[in-house]
Motif scaffolding. Structure first.
Motif, PDB file in Angstrom:
ATOM      1  N   ASN A  68       0.811  -1.220   0.000  1.00  0.00           N
ATOM      2  CA  ASN A  68       0.000   0.000   0.000  1.00  0.00           C
ATOM      3  C   ASN A  68       0.846   1.272   0.000  1.00  0.00           C
ATOM      4  OD1 ASN A  68      -2.520  -1.366   0.043  1.00  0.00           O
ATOM      5  ND2 ASN A  68      -2.238  -1.741   2.232  1.00  0.00           N
ATOM      6  N   LEU A  69       1.916   1.270  -0.784  1.00  0.00           N
ATOM      7  CA  LEU A  69       2.780   2.448  -0.882  1.00  0.00           C
ATOM      8  C   LEU A  69       2.125   3.541  -1.714  1.00  0.00           C
ATOM      9  CD1 LEU A  69       6.248   0.754  -1.447  1.00  0.00           C
ATOM     10  CD2 LEU A  69       5.254   1.567   0.697  1.00  0.00           C
ATOM     11  N   ASN A  70       1.307   3.123  -2.671  1.00  0.00           N
ATOM     12  CA  ASN A  70       0.557   4.046  -3.516  1.00  0.00           C
ATOM     13  C   ASN A  70       1.460   4.981  -4.329  1.00  0.00           C
ATOM     14  OD1 ASN A  70      -1.942   4.639  -4.514  1.00  0.00           O
ATOM     15  ND2 ASN A  70      -2.376   6.225  -3.016  1.00  0.00           N
ATOM     16  N   PHE A  71       2.664   4.501  -4.659  1.00  0.00           N
ATOM     17  CA  PHE A  71       3.572   5.304  -5.480  1.00  0.00           C
ATOM     18  C   PHE A  71       3.002   5.473  -6.887  1.00  0.00           C
ATOM     19  CE2 PHE A  71       7.044   5.324  -8.647  1.00  0.00           C
ATOM     20  CZ  PHE A  71       7.575   6.568  -8.360  1.00  0.00           C
ATOM     21  N   PHE A  72       2.487   4.391  -7.441  1.00  0.00           N
ATOM     22  CA  PHE A  72       1.979   4.445  -8.812  1.00  0.00           C
ATOM     23  C   PHE A  72       0.558   4.999  -8.880  1.00  0.00           C
ATOM     24  CE2 PHE A  72       5.227   1.069  -8.975  1.00  0.00           C
ATOM     25  CZ  PHE A  72       6.075   1.654  -9.876  1.00  0.00           C
ATOM     26  N   LYS A  73      -0.192   4.951  -7.786  1.00  0.00           N
ATOM     27  CA  LYS A  73      -1.521   5.553  -7.669  1.00  0.00           C
ATOM     28  C   LYS A  73      -2.446   5.200  -8.835  1.00  0.00           C
ATOM     29  CE  LYS A  73       0.728   9.463  -5.550  1.00  0.00           C
ATOM     30  NZ  LYS A  73       1.434  10.650  -5.934  1.00  0.00           N
ATOM     31  N   ASP A  74      -2.294   4.009  -9.399  1.00  0.00           N
ATOM     32  CA  ASP A  74      -3.074   3.602 -10.578  1.00  0.00           C
ATOM     33  C   ASP A  74      -3.025   4.674 -11.660  1.00  0.00           C
ATOM     34  OD1 ASP A  74      -3.818   1.118  -9.550  1.00  0.00           O
ATOM     35  OD2 ASP A  74      -5.512   1.985  -8.474  1.00  0.00           O
ATOM     36  N   ASP A  75      -1.875   5.338 -11.767  1.00  0.00           N
ATOM     37  CA  ASP A  75      -1.678   6.412 -12.726  1.00  0.00           C
ATOM     38  C   ASP A  75      -0.718   5.930 -13.805  1.00  0.00           C
ATOM     39  OD1 ASP A  75      -1.021   8.706 -14.139  1.00  0.00           O
ATOM     40  OD2 ASP A  75      -0.883   9.974 -12.354  1.00  0.00           O
ATOM     41  N   ASP A  76      -1.226   5.792 -15.024  1.00  0.00           N
ATOM     42  CA  ASP A  76      -0.394   5.296 -16.123  1.00  0.00           C
ATOM     43  C   ASP A  76       0.794   6.209 -16.405  1.00  0.00           C
ATOM     44  OD1 ASP A  76      -2.014   3.103 -16.441  1.00  0.00           O
ATOM     45  OD2 ASP A  76      -3.120   3.913 -18.146  1.00  0.00           O
ATOM     46  N   GLU A  77       0.604   7.501 -16.242  1.00  0.00           N
ATOM     47  CA  GLU A  77       1.690   8.439 -16.526  1.00  0.00           C
ATOM     48  C   GLU A  77       2.875   8.219 -15.587  1.00  0.00           C
ATOM     49  OE1 GLU A  77       2.422  13.227 -16.589  1.00  0.00           O
ATOM     50  OE2 GLU A  77       0.487  12.483 -17.292  1.00  0.00           O
ATOM     51  N   ILE A  78       2.603   7.993 -14.309  1.00  0.00           N
ATOM     52  CA  ILE A  78       3.675   7.729 -13.344  1.00  0.00           C
ATOM     53  C   ILE A  78       4.359   6.403 -13.690  1.00  0.00           C
ATOM     54  CG2 ILE A  78       4.176   7.174 -10.924  1.00  0.00           C
ATOM     55  CD1 ILE A  78       2.008   9.221 -10.159  1.00  0.00           C
ATOM     56  N   PHE A  79       3.576   5.412 -14.057  1.00  0.00           N
ATOM     57  CA  PHE A  79       4.162   4.119 -14.415  1.00  0.00           C
ATOM     58  C   PHE A  79       5.046   4.246 -15.655  1.00  0.00           C
ATOM     59  CE2 PHE A  79       4.096  -0.164 -16.326  1.00  0.00           C
ATOM     60  CZ  PHE A  79       4.705  -0.850 -15.286  1.00  0.00           C
ATOM     61  N   ILE A  80       4.622   5.015 -16.638  1.00  0.00           N
ATOM     62  CA  ILE A  80       5.428   5.213 -17.848  1.00  0.00           C
ATOM     63  C   ILE A  80       6.725   5.946 -17.498  1.00  0.00           C
ATOM     64  CG2 ILE A  80       5.529   6.415 -20.074  1.00  0.00           C
ATOM     65  CD1 ILE A  80       2.533   5.655 -20.386  1.00  0.00           C
ATOM     66  N   GLN A  81       6.653   6.942 -16.627  1.00  0.00           N
ATOM     67  CA  GLN A  81       7.876   7.619 -16.185  1.00  0.00           C
ATOM     68  C   GLN A  81       8.810   6.631 -15.492  1.00  0.00           C
ATOM     69  OE1 GLN A  81       6.449  10.863 -13.754  1.00  0.00           O
ATOM     70  NE2 GLN A  81       6.691  12.324 -15.422  1.00  0.00           N
ATOM     71  N   TYR A  82       8.226   5.726 -14.726  1.00  0.00           N
ATOM     72  CA  TYR A  82       9.031   4.702 -14.053  1.00  0.00           C
ATOM     73  C   TYR A  82       9.697   3.787 -15.082  1.00  0.00           C
ATOM     74  CZ  TYR A  82      10.430   0.912 -10.980  1.00  0.00           C
ATOM     75  OH  TYR A  82      11.162  -0.042 -10.323  1.00  0.00           O
ATOM     76  N   ILE A  83       8.985   3.443 -16.141  1.00  0.00           N
ATOM     77  CA  ILE A  83       9.561   2.625 -17.212  1.00  0.00           C
ATOM     78  C   ILE A  83      10.727   3.382 -17.860  1.00  0.00           C
ATOM     79  CG2 ILE A  83       9.151   1.577 -19.479  1.00  0.00           C
ATOM     80  CD1 ILE A  83       7.941   0.040 -17.060  1.00  0.00           C
ATOM     81  N   PHE A  84      10.563   4.675 -18.097  1.00  0.00           N
ATOM     82  CA  PHE A  84      11.659   5.481 -18.633  1.00  0.00           C
ATOM     83  C   PHE A  84      12.868   5.448 -17.693  1.00  0.00           C
ATOM     84  CE2 PHE A  84       8.499   7.115 -21.510  1.00  0.00           C
ATOM     85  CZ  PHE A  84       9.219   7.509 -22.629  1.00  0.00           C
ATOM     86  N   PHE A  85      12.599   5.549 -16.400  1.00  0.00           N
ATOM     87  CA  PHE A  85      13.677   5.455 -15.413  1.00  0.00           C
ATOM     88  C   PHE A  85      14.393   4.108 -15.520  1.00  0.00           C
ATOM     89  CE2 PHE A  85      14.941   3.829 -11.225  1.00  0.00           C
ATOM     90  CZ  PHE A  85      15.939   4.731 -10.897  1.00  0.00           C
TER      91      PHE A  85
END
Length: 177
Positions: A68-85
Motif C-alpha cells: 500500500n505504498l501508492n507510489f503508482f496511484k493507478d496512474d499510467d503516466e507515473i508508471f510510464i515515467q518509471y519505465i523510462f527510469f
C-alpha cells in the motif's frame, strides 16, 4: 519497367555476431566536457535487458500494491515515467549502481530529473525507436495480463455458477448422505 528485386540472403553466424556486438557494446555520451564526465549507454537495446527491465517493473508494481505504498496511484503516466527510469537504469552504466528497491529508486529518479540527466538521455541520447520498442513490449505484456485476468475471472464465475446450479446441489446432497 524493371523491378528492382533484392536478392535474399540467409543469415549466417557473422551476421549474428555483428548484431550481438551492436547490443553488447556500449557507446559514450559526454555529459560535461570540461570535467570529462560521460555516461555509457547502449544504442541498440538488448532483448534480455528489456525482459529484465519488465520483470523489475512488474515486481516493484506488485510490491507497491502489496505494501500500500501508492507510489503508482493507478496512474499510467507515473508508471510510464518509471519505465523510462528503468530504461535509463538498464541501458546505461548506471545499472550496477541503481538498486532494485522502489523506495531508493524514487530518490535517484528525482535526482536524475533535477540535474537534467533524465531529459538529456531521452531527448539527445537514446534512439526514440529503441525506447518505443520497450514501451511496445510493456504495452503488449499489459494487454496480455489484462486478457489473462479477464479469462481467470470468467472461469471463476463459471465455476461458481456450476456449483450453485440446482442439479449440482442435488449431486452434492447425494454424496453427503
Amino acid at each position: 519497367m524493371k523491378q528492382n528485386k533484392k536478392r535474399k540472403k540467409k543469415i549466417n553466424l557473422k551476421d549474428i555476431a555483428k548484431k550481438y556486438n551492436d547490443v553488447t557494446t556500449p557507446s559514450i555520451h559526454v555529459i560535461n566536457e570540461e570535467e570529462n564526465i560521460y555516461i555509457q549507454y547502449y544504442k541498440v537495446f538488448d532483448n534480455t535487458r528489456i525482459e529484465s527491465l519488465m520483470k523489475e517493473a512488474y515486481s516493484n508494481l506488485e510490491f507497491d500494491k502489496k505494501n500500500n505504498l501508492n507510489f503508482f496511484k493507478d496512474d499510467d503516466e507515473i508508471f510510464i515515467q518509471y519505465i523510462f527510469f528503468l530504461i535509463l537504469k538498464y541501458m546505461t552504466n548506471l545499472y550496477d549502481e541503481i538498486p532494485a528497491t522502489l523506495d531508493k529508486q524514487v530518490n535517484i529518479f528525482n535526482q536524475l530529473v533535477a540535474i537534467g540527466l533524465f531529459e538529456t538521455m531521452f531527448s539527445d541520447v537514446f534512439d526514440p525507436n529503441e525506447v518505443s520498442k520497450v514501451l511496445e513490449r510493456i504495452g503488449t505484456f499489459a494487454q496480455l495480463a489484462g486478457q489473462i485476468a479477464e479469462l481467470e475471472e470468467h472461469t471463476r464465475n463459471e465455476a461458481a455458477q456450476t456449483v450453485l446450479h440446482p442439479l449440482m446441489q442435488k449431486q452434492v446432497g447425494k454424496t453427503d448422505a
